[in-house]
Write an enzyme that holds these catalytic residues in place. Sequence first.
Site, PDB file in Angstrom:
ATOM      1  N   GLY A  25      10.587 -11.295  97.624  1.00 31.23           N
ATOM      2  CA  GLY A  25      11.604 -10.751  98.613  1.00 31.23           C
ATOM      3  C   GLY A  25      10.604  -9.959  99.515  1.00 31.23           C
ATOM      4  O   GLY A  25       9.473  -9.891  99.377  1.00 31.23           O
ATOM      5  N   SER A  26      11.162  -8.927 100.140  1.00 33.54           N
ATOM      6  CA  SER A  26      10.236  -8.191 101.220  1.00 33.54           C
ATOM      7  C   SER A  26       9.348  -7.360 100.404  1.00 33.54           C
ATOM      8  O   SER A  26       8.196  -7.146 100.943  1.00 33.54           O
ATOM      9  CB  SER A  26      11.171  -7.234 102.140  1.00 33.54           C
ATOM     10  OG  SER A  26      12.035  -6.607 101.147  1.00 33.54           O
ATOM     11  N   GLU A  28       7.905  -7.699  97.972  1.00 33.11           N
ATOM     12  CA  GLU A  28       6.596  -8.627  97.269  1.00 33.11           C
ATOM     13  C   GLU A  28       5.464  -9.183  98.312  1.00 33.11           C
ATOM     14  O   GLU A  28       4.528  -9.514  98.109  1.00 33.11           O
ATOM     15  CB  GLU A  28       7.088  -9.662  96.263  1.00 33.11           C
ATOM     16  CG  GLU A  28       7.674  -9.215  95.226  1.00 33.11           C
ATOM     17  CD  GLU A  28       9.122  -8.695  95.204  1.00 33.11           C
ATOM     18  OE1 GLU A  28       9.826  -9.148  96.168  1.00 33.11           O
ATOM     19  OE2 GLU A  28       9.443  -7.576  94.750  1.00 33.11           O
ATOM     20  N   GLU A  47      15.556 -16.124  89.442  1.00 33.20           N
ATOM     21  CA  GLU A  47      14.511 -15.496  88.508  1.00 33.20           C
ATOM     22  C   GLU A  47      14.609 -15.988  87.043  1.00 33.20           C
ATOM     23  O   GLU A  47      13.560 -15.997  86.273  1.00 33.20           O
ATOM     24  CB  GLU A  47      14.557 -14.017  88.471  1.00 33.20           C
ATOM     25  CG  GLU A  47      14.147 -13.346  90.012  1.00 33.20           C
ATOM     26  CD  GLU A  47      15.012 -13.480  91.017  1.00 33.20           C
ATOM     27  OE1 GLU A  47      16.240 -14.218  90.759  1.00 33.20           O
ATOM     28  OE2 GLU A  47      14.796 -12.947  92.024  1.00 33.20           O
ATOM     29  N   HIS A  70      11.609 -10.070  92.490  1.00 36.12           N
ATOM     30  CA  HIS A  70      11.928  -9.058  93.398  1.00 36.12           C
ATOM     31  C   HIS A  70      12.801  -7.953  92.894  1.00 36.12           C
ATOM     32  O   HIS A  70      13.535  -7.917  92.383  1.00 36.12           O
ATOM     33  CB  HIS A  70      12.860  -9.954  94.236  1.00 36.12           C
ATOM     34  CG  HIS A  70      13.159  -9.084  95.260  1.00 36.12           C
ATOM     35  ND1 HIS A  70      12.147  -8.254  96.174  1.00 36.12           N
ATOM     36  CD2 HIS A  70      14.427  -8.972  96.005  1.00 36.12           C
ATOM     37  CE1 HIS A  70      12.971  -7.597  97.123  1.00 36.12           C
ATOM     38  NE2 HIS A  70      14.311  -8.106  97.082  1.00 36.12           N
ATOM     39  N   HIS A 281      22.038 -16.922  61.906  1.00 36.32           N
ATOM     40  CA  HIS A 281      22.771 -17.100  63.076  1.00 36.32           C
ATOM     41  C   HIS A 281      24.263 -16.894  62.763  1.00 36.32           C
ATOM     42  O   HIS A 281      24.791 -15.927  62.512  1.00 36.32           O
ATOM     43  CB  HIS A 281      22.514 -18.437  63.560  1.00 36.32           C
ATOM     44  CG  HIS A 281      23.595 -18.702  64.868  1.00 36.32           C
ATOM     45  ND1 HIS A 281      23.534 -19.890  65.467  1.00 36.32           N
ATOM     46  CD2 HIS A 281      24.265 -17.764  65.672  1.00 36.32           C
ATOM     47  CE1 HIS A 281      24.436 -19.794  66.685  1.00 36.32           C
ATOM     48  NE2 HIS A 281      25.062 -18.452  66.663  1.00 36.32           N
ATOM     49  N   GLY A 401      18.152 -17.870  71.731  1.00 33.94           N
ATOM     50  CA  GLY A 401      19.467 -18.443  71.751  1.00 33.94           C
ATOM     51  C   GLY A 401      20.038 -18.285  73.176  1.00 33.94           C
ATOM     52  O   GLY A 401      21.216 -18.702  73.391  1.00 33.94           O
TER      53      GLY A 401
HETATM   54  C1  LIG Z   1      22.907 -17.531  78.206  1.00 37.65           C
HETATM   55  C2  LIG Z   1      24.121 -18.173  77.361  1.00 37.65           C
HETATM   56  N1  LIG Z   1      25.356 -18.045  77.495  1.00 37.65           N
HETATM   57  C3  LIG Z   1      26.422 -18.561  76.560  1.00 37.65           C
HETATM   58  C4  LIG Z   1      25.582 -18.933  75.502  1.00 37.65           C
HETATM   59  C5  LIG Z   1      26.827 -19.567  74.612  1.00 37.65           C
HETATM   60  N2  LIG Z   1      26.603 -21.024  74.094  1.00 37.65           N
HETATM   61  C6  LIG Z   1      25.946 -21.111  72.923  1.00 37.65           C
HETATM   62  S1  LIG Z   1      26.002 -23.079  72.760  1.00 37.65           S
HETATM   63  C7  LIG Z   1      26.885 -22.921  74.206  1.00 37.65           C
HETATM   64  C8  LIG Z   1      27.531 -24.483  74.295  1.00 37.65           C
HETATM   65  C9  LIG Z   1      26.492 -25.252  74.889  1.00 37.65           C
HETATM   66  O1  LIG Z   1      26.761 -26.294  75.374  1.00 37.65           O
HETATM   67  P1  LIG Z   1      26.041 -27.971  75.841  1.00 37.65           P
HETATM   68  O2  LIG Z   1      24.885 -27.540  76.279  1.00 37.65           O
HETATM   69  O3  LIG Z   1      27.157 -28.776  76.740  1.00 37.65           O
HETATM   70  O4  LIG Z   1      25.682 -28.244  74.273  1.00 37.65           O
HETATM   71  P2  LIG Z   1      26.687 -29.180  73.100  1.00 37.65           P
HETATM   72  O5  LIG Z   1      27.037 -27.861  72.160  1.00 37.65           O
HETATM   73  O6  LIG Z   1      27.818 -29.584  73.652  1.00 37.65           O
HETATM   74  O7  LIG Z   1      25.670 -29.942  72.235  1.00 37.65           O
HETATM   75  C10 LIG Z   1      27.126 -21.958  74.701  1.00 37.65           C
HETATM   76  C11 LIG Z   1      28.011 -21.814  75.839  1.00 37.65           C
HETATM   77  C12 LIG Z   1      24.452 -18.807  75.019  1.00 37.65           C
HETATM   78  N3  LIG Z   1      23.903 -19.262  73.961  1.00 37.65           N
HETATM   79  N4  LIG Z   1      23.560 -18.288  76.043  1.00 37.65           N
END
Ligand SMILES: Cc1ncc(C[n+]2csc(CCOP(=O)(O)OP(=O)(O)O)c2C)c(N)n1
Length: 528
Positions: A25-26, A28, A47, A70, A281, A401
């Site tokens: 951006g500006s 940088e 990003e 940025h 988890h 995750g």
């Molecule tokens: C940034 C973010 N947003 C939302 C989630 C919640 N989340 C965990 S698994 C998942 C589903 C992913 O689906 P896909 O990539 O189609 O894989 P599948 O489970 O169908 O194998 C989501 C939305 C996360 N982990 N990270």
Amino acid sequence: MASVHSTTYELLRRQGIDTVFGNPGSNELPFLKDFPQDFRYVLALQEAVVVGIADGYAQASRKPAFINLHSAAGTGNAMGALSNAWNSHSPLIVTAGQQTRAMIGVEALLTNVDATNLPRPLVKWSYEPASAAEVPHAVSRAIHMASMAPRGPVYLSVPYDDWDKEADPQSHHLFDRNVSSAVRVNDEELERLVSALSSAINPVIVLGPDVDAANANADCVTLAERLKAPVWVAPSAPRCPFPTRHPCFRGLLPAGIAAVSQLLEGHDLVLVLGAPVFRYHQYDPGQYLMPGTRLVSVTCDPLEAARAPMGDAIVADIGVMASALAARVCDRNHPLPPAITEPETVEQGVGALHPETVFDTLNEMAPTDAIYLNESTSTTALMWQRLNMRNPGSYYFCAAGGLGFAMPAAVGVQLAEPGRQVIAVIGDGSANYSISALWTAAQYNIPAIFVIMNNGTYGALRWFAGVLKAENVPGLDVPGIDFCSLAKGYGVHALKAGTVQELQGALGEALASKGPVLIEVSTTGPAK
Ligand SMILES: Cc1ncc(C[n+]2csc(CCOP(=O)(O)OP(=O)(O)O)c2C)c(N)n1
Ligand SMILES: [Mg+2]
């Protein structure tokens, strides 16, 4: 007198940094002007993608990566990606352009207000230099802070008028500084652990991502073979620390408290190397450890050591510790534990492919040293069961995750490892968080392969909804996305595969290609 600009580039050069991953951006532009010809700028279009690419590059090269974002907005977009980098101990030097010093106080447009607090708590260190002259020193600190154990992201906000100012004339002292933190564990501590392992009746080893980060995989093989101990991979694994077809390999531990302790039951000693204890988890309450089981973990991270809810912990360099243990433990007079049986091939009828079929096809056709990135969330366990991963640096997954990691990280890993084929297996939901990584792959001709597992749904969330008994949840399906069109729009060659033969054909073409290829596969849920 030397400018902050020329002094900083000389510092980066001398510290072995020749690539800037960024989105400008500006604020940088004064840093990027007269960009030295011996440096490479890798542009990504958002990003999260910038940080994902740099994270993949840093993890695969085991070297710090330099990022330029940025101001506040760019940093904000990067935060999800930073949560992964923080958890994977990725050495990232994140810089962001600040408004010119004279206008920070009036909060002119693009001021990064309270800049040093913005990226916390996802960075080890955050700073804005008190004067222009100090910028090279701050960059030097940032490099060493990111690189020292435990490695991790750091943040530096630099006002844009600083680059043309004069650097501290003593900055040359920084150029070749070597800051080392490879601490050897003390002899008594090591002896205690060696004798505990040698006298254990039924020890088990649990390995984590920092084994792979330290390239200590071969020492862990020696350690397991000498102890004749089974080896598990710690829950929610972001890297592969052990060959998945070795007779000692048991698989990926599940990510629930009760499930882990049940699998470790009967072992009198659990040695955990290079992992938090543990990255659980789903909530699966139970005993952390069964009676009669003792746990000792070795981690590079004091925060992980302090946080563990059970067992003893030793803070040490994982590479040094793994090689010391491999050399010192006695060769136990037992047979190796019986190897787990290889998974059976599944019956593949007509229609969408089972994920097992996709992994088996990859296993058959990909080079033996292929590098896999995983963001196909519902098929993670299958991937660990079915892929034969032999070498260090063969697998990467988002460590916190946070989705949107694997597509850009595949680009960064392929940049760092041009001699190995990178294959990213991405769910149709996950693919959307950082889809513009495809553009960088196309523009820089980075020949990673992207396999999209199109099952039309957030499969892992459907599974989790069952665990939580959450019925009638909206927003769990993602139909109607044409990934081949998206890929073509970003300049990436794309192929659709609806049958095993089509998948084999597409993979053959992708493996022979000199540029990136996306393969969209229609998939079902697991066969079993
Ligand atoms: C940034 C973010 N947003 C939302 C989630 C919640 N989340 C965990 S698994 C998942 C589903 C992913 O689906 P896909 O990539 O189609 O894989 P599948 O489970 O169908 O194998 C989501 C939305 C996360 N982990 N990270
Ligand atoms: Mg899906």
